[in-house]
Design a protein around this motif. Structure first.
Motif, PDB file in Angstrom:
ATOM      1  N   UNK A  21       0.860  -1.419   0.002  1.00 17.88           N
ATOM      2  CA  UNK A  21       0.112   0.155   0.087  1.00 17.88           C
ATOM      3  C   UNK A  21       0.693   1.165   0.133  1.00 17.88           C
ATOM      4  N   UNK A  22       2.017   1.214   0.712  1.00 20.04           N
ATOM      5  CA  UNK A  22       2.814   2.337   0.696  1.00 20.04           C
ATOM      6  C   UNK A  22       3.627   2.576  -0.778  1.00 20.04           C
ATOM      7  N   UNK A  23       3.604   1.756  -1.587  1.00 19.28           N
ATOM      8  CA  UNK A  23       4.239   1.643  -2.761  1.00 19.28           C
ATOM      9  C   UNK A  23       5.664   1.178  -2.805  1.00 19.28           C
ATOM     10  N   UNK A  24       6.242   0.376  -1.771  1.00 19.58           N
ATOM     11  CA  UNK A  24       7.223  -0.189  -1.766  1.00 19.58           C
ATOM     12  C   UNK A  24       7.403  -1.585  -2.464  1.00 19.58           C
ATOM     13  N   UNK A  25       8.776  -1.698  -2.900  1.00 16.34           N
ATOM     14  CA  UNK A  25       8.945  -3.077  -3.901  1.00 16.34           C
ATOM     15  C   UNK A  25       8.421  -4.348  -3.164  1.00 16.34           C
ATOM     16  N   UNK A  26       7.976  -5.092  -3.928  1.00 16.83           N
ATOM     17  CA  UNK A  26       7.264  -6.489  -3.338  1.00 16.83           C
ATOM     18  C   UNK A  26       7.521  -7.643  -4.309  1.00 16.83           C
ATOM     19  N   UNK A  27       7.397  -8.970  -3.783  1.00 20.20           N
ATOM     20  CA  UNK A  27       7.163  -9.966  -4.878  1.00 20.20           C
ATOM     21  C   UNK A  27       5.912  -9.571  -5.712  1.00 20.20           C
ATOM     22  N   UNK A  28       5.997 -10.543  -6.825  1.00 18.05           N
ATOM     23  CA  UNK A  28       4.892 -10.439  -7.667  1.00 18.05           C
ATOM     24  C   UNK A  28       3.830 -11.380  -7.077  1.00 18.05           C
ATOM     25  N   UNK A  29       2.810 -10.570  -6.470  1.00 19.39           N
ATOM     26  CA  UNK A  29       1.779 -11.369  -5.848  1.00 19.39           C
ATOM     27  C   UNK A  29       0.444 -10.659  -6.385  1.00 19.39           C
ATOM     28  N   UNK A  30      -0.608 -11.434  -6.722  1.00 14.66           N
ATOM     29  CA  UNK A  30      -2.038 -10.597  -6.963  1.00 14.66           C
ATOM     30  C   UNK A  30      -2.563  -9.824  -5.812  1.00 14.66           C
ATOM     31  N   UNK A  31      -2.427 -10.399  -4.655  1.00 12.50           N
ATOM     32  CA  UNK A  31      -2.883  -9.415  -3.700  1.00 12.50           C
ATOM     33  C   UNK A  31      -2.250  -8.091  -3.252  1.00 12.50           C
ATOM     34  N   UNK A  32      -0.785  -8.290  -3.435  1.00 15.34           N
ATOM     35  CA  UNK A  32       0.072  -7.015  -3.290  1.00 15.34           C
ATOM     36  C   UNK A  32      -0.290  -6.185  -4.465  1.00 15.34           C
ATOM     37  N   UNK A  33      -0.143  -6.746  -5.461  1.00 19.47           N
ATOM     38  CA  UNK A  33      -0.472  -5.741  -6.744  1.00 19.47           C
ATOM     39  C   UNK A  33      -1.666  -4.850  -6.494  1.00 19.47           C
ATOM     40  N   UNK A  34      -2.794  -5.715  -6.192  1.00 10.73           N
ATOM     41  CA  UNK A  34      -4.060  -5.061  -5.838  1.00 10.73           C
ATOM     42  C   UNK A  34      -4.015  -4.138  -4.692  1.00 10.73           C
ATOM     43  N   UNK A  35      -3.511  -4.618  -3.574  1.00 13.51           N
ATOM     44  CA  UNK A  35      -3.444  -3.591  -2.396  1.00 13.51           C
ATOM     45  C   UNK A  35      -2.658  -2.249  -2.923  1.00 13.51           C
ATOM     46  N   UNK A  36      -1.606  -2.280  -3.779  1.00 18.94           N
ATOM     47  CA  UNK A  36      -0.774  -1.239  -4.063  1.00 18.94           C
ATOM     48  C   UNK A  36      -1.698  -0.352  -5.076  1.00 18.94           C
ATOM     49  N   UNK A  37      -2.535  -0.775  -5.912  1.00 23.85           N
ATOM     50  CA  UNK A  37      -3.274  -0.095  -6.946  1.00 23.85           C
ATOM     51  C   UNK A  37      -4.427   0.498  -6.171  1.00 23.85           C
ATOM     52  N   UNK A  38      -5.033  -0.354  -5.156  1.00 22.62           N
ATOM     53  CA  UNK A  38      -6.185   0.404  -4.153  1.00 22.62           C
ATOM     54  C   UNK A  38      -5.645   2.106  -3.590  1.00 22.62           C
ATOM     55  N   UNK A  39      -4.593   1.658  -2.815  1.00 22.67           N
ATOM     56  CA  UNK A  39      -3.719   2.727  -2.242  1.00 22.67           C
ATOM     57  C   UNK A  39      -3.730   3.795  -3.371  1.00 22.67           C
ATOM     58  N   UNK A  40      -3.169   3.909  -4.368  1.00 27.15           N
ATOM     59  CA  UNK A  40      -3.310   4.684  -5.490  1.00 27.15           C
ATOM     60  C   UNK A  40      -4.248   5.365  -5.748  1.00 27.15           C
ATOM     61  N   UNK A  41      -5.469   4.509  -5.847  1.00 28.46           N
ATOM     62  CA  UNK A  41      -6.811   5.181  -6.124  1.00 28.46           C
ATOM     63  C   UNK A  41      -7.437   5.920  -4.882  1.00 28.46           C
ATOM     64  N   UNK A  42      -6.996   5.451  -3.985  1.00 33.06           N
ATOM     65  CA  UNK A  42      -7.510   6.450  -2.780  1.00 33.06           C
ATOM     66  C   UNK A  42      -6.826   7.791  -2.987  1.00 33.06           C
ATOM     67  N   UNK A  43      -5.629   7.517  -2.947  1.00 36.03           N
ATOM     68  CA  UNK A  43      -4.623   9.015  -3.236  1.00 36.03           C
ATOM     69  C   UNK A  43      -5.246   9.935  -4.106  1.00 36.03           C
ATOM     70  N   UNK A  44      -5.624   9.256  -5.533  1.00 40.46           N
ATOM     71  CA  UNK A  44      -6.123   9.960  -6.629  1.00 40.46           C
ATOM     72  C   UNK A  44      -7.472  10.405  -6.053  1.00 40.46           C
ATOM     73  N   UNK A  45      -8.349   9.648  -5.404  1.00 44.74           N
ATOM     74  CA  UNK A  45      -9.587  10.104  -4.953  1.00 44.74           C
ATOM     75  C   UNK A  45      -9.606  11.208  -4.162  1.00 44.74           C
ATOM     76  N   UNK A  46      -8.728  11.615  -3.462  1.00 40.73           N
ATOM     77  CA  UNK A  46      -8.838  12.626  -2.632  1.00 40.73           C
ATOM     78  C   UNK A  46      -8.550  13.953  -3.226  1.00 40.73           C
ATOM     79  N   UNK A  47      -8.357  14.036  -4.648  1.00 43.73           N
ATOM     80  CA  UNK A  47      -8.016  14.947  -5.466  1.00 43.73           C
ATOM     81  C   UNK A  47      -9.022  14.826  -6.671  1.00 43.73           C
ATOM     82  N   UNK A  48     -10.045  14.170  -6.553  1.00 45.38           N
ATOM     83  CA  UNK A  48     -11.029  13.800  -7.734  1.00 45.38           C
ATOM     84  C   UNK A  48     -12.068  14.636  -7.226  1.00 45.38           C
TER      85      UNK A  48
END
Length: 145
Positions: A21-48
């Motif tokens: 969620x913090x955008x730190x490097x991680x292993x390729x894993x579908x749940x980690x990829x989704x968590x990172x994208x969700x955090x990005x979406x929430x950051x974007x959402x604050x400015x939308x």
């Protein structure tokens, strides 16, 4: 910390989810990829503007469902008397992503007590996530339909 399910699929522990969620490097894993994208979406959402949030929220829903499908495949069938948790794993990760986005981006310049309170809430929710994952692995909890 990663927890292994009986099916051999890995369910990431709370530390890996927060790191993703913090955008730190991680292993390729579908749940980690989704968590990172969700955090990005929430950051974007604050400015939308509110009128443009539908697309962001649809993508969040897709990611939450993808996490939930993956968890269903990775965890054993719950025992007969297993209690039902109030949220799905995807919903919990979405909330973790929102809290992470709030705690590490806008609050990074906030006074120490405000940042600390946000960090405490994030840690408490991360513990809830970890407890749920542990209970799913042992079959003592089931997810809502």
């Amino acid at each position: 910390m990663t927890i292994y399910s009986d099916s051999g699929r890995m369910i990431p522990g709370k530390d890996l989810i927060i790191a993703a969620c913090r955008g730190l490097p991680h292993d390729d894993h579908p749940m980690l990829e989704a968590a990172g994208e969700l955090a990005q979406l929430h950051e974007i959402r604050e400015r939308t503007p509110v009128c443009e949030m539908d697309k962001l929220d649809r993508r969040r829903t897709q990611l939450i469902r993808a996490i939930d499908r993956w968890v269903t495949l990775a965890t054993p069938v719950p025992r007969g008397g297993a209690g039902t948790h109030t949220e799905t794993v995807g919903q919990l990760i979405d909330r973790l992503a929102r809290l992470t986005a709030q705690a590490f981006v806008p609050l990074s310049q906030a006074p120490e007590p405000v940042f600390y309170d946000a960090w405490v809430r994030l840690n408490e929710l991360a513990d809830t996530y970890q407890d749920l994952v542990d209970d799913l692995r042992t079959g003592t909890k089931r997810l809502p339909d």
